[in-house]
Design an enzyme around this catalytic site. Sequence first.
Site, short mmCIF file in Angstrom:
data_model
loop_
_atom_site.label_atom_id
_atom_site.label_comp_id
_atom_site.label_asym_id
_atom_site.label_seq_id
_atom_site.Cartn_x
_atom_site.Cartn_y
_atom_site.Cartn_z
CB SER A 1 -0.96 0.01 1.20
OG SER A 1 -2.00 -0.93 1.00
CE LYS B 1 -4.59 1.77 -0.55
NZ LYS B 1 -4.04 0.42 -0.46
CB SER C 1 -4.39 1.16 3.85
OG SER C 1 -3.49 0.97 2.79
#
Length: 495
Positions: free
Chosen positions: A199, A202, A257
């Site tokens: 993640s 991101k 997340s």
Amino acid sequence: MGSGSIRRAAGALFRGVVSGCRPERGTFTDVPTTFSASTASSASTADTAALPSGAALPAGAASASATSGDAGRPARTGGSARTGKAARTGRSARTGRSVRTATAVAAAALLAPPLLAGPAYAAPADGKNPPKAPVPPAKMSQTGGDRMGVAGVQVQPKAGAPELPGPAELTGRSWIISDAESGKVLASKNPHWQLAPASTLKMLFADTVMPKFPKDQKYKVKPADLADMGDGSSLVGIKENLTYTVHDLWLGVFLRSGNDAVHTLAAMNGGVDATVTQMQQRAKELNATDTHVVTPDGYDAPGQVSSAYDLSLFARAGLQNADFREYCSTATAQFPGEEAKDGKRKTFGIQNTNRLLVGDRDIKPYPGIAGVKNGSTTNAGSTFTGVAQRGDRKLLVTVMNPEKKEHNEAYREAAKLLDWGFAAADKVEPVGRLVGPRSEEDAAGGDAKNGHKNSQAALEAGDGSGGGAWTALGITGGALVVLGAVALGVHRRWP
């Protein structure tokens, strides 16, 4: 509209205040997240079968798997964002897409082998012994300087410099610590090793998409927006046919997340495929040459890789945006839930999964921490990029996949690097640089394809003046390159 109150825990980098905020007990809800590798494994099998006989998958592509921004939190069942007819619709929508994705990824792997190249796990010879640990490739990118492409730990201490923690304490396969403003790399280990990012990818998604939509813009979520999330995705709890502000969605991305928040924003941005293309273009502009984007949320996918160096570039670029800084430093917030019978919208509390920001049962918030992003998947292990400030010094750290699989290990190793970095910042020679975006490198007369040569020349010339987070790096011989009235070598303040 449920944007609610937010509670930040940021260092002086943002507000001149160091604070660690913990939620009051009983006031926050952990949105249930399911972890299942069944569908992911099937997708991985399909992708593998589509490759030619004898072809090897790239690093991080052994299997698709569950992803979560919160490593160490136990798996839960139930509470899926999609149920009943909507879930069936999502599954059917994924069926056709998975075949197309498998074909596309296989083709991409064949067309771009240098981009996807990387080490793979060695299969046990006798079927009994565990596989050998992967090793970094012999040749890696030299973007940022020659030593950035050399395997192993790189550090150049001066007299009186504190000792860097040893391999028993820093077990990450790849890590890098740098000055967030000047871009000088204080120390590194395999910074250009292409690994699954989880993640932390991101950050690139946010840097790409965030400038496009005002915070108060509203969007009603369609069932199709949530149809293609991978099984076991980390979720903030977005519900189809309900309306959210862009502000709400970014809180979901950074605090929980939430892949559901990512896919909703991607839908607003023209869809997942368009967003992936834009993210790859943005990575190229940032000189992040180790990165290959397959999914916008960091969910494990064959061929999806980044590096500690590139993740630091993404954080450094994103932190130029005030909204990005706000979201990545927010500790807790209220998130809109379902509508009650009287038509009023309920809310529930969410907490950031960055343990250096909010702490945990076995780790305290790091003094001066101000973001950025954490992640965890099967292929990536634990990954973390953080920024912290002490006095006027701002340091950026990235740790990828610690070999030591202890609870919160990535955060512990990041904290050790930050402690060392703050003590050693003026007592080490830089071993590399975080380069600037291509537009600024080109403006300074640099060649994006050979940017490491310019950086290396500057390092060898002893140019320690550096520049701000947006200053073009690699000015040969320490000379100032002046275009018009702009002196590109001048140190710039962090915003």
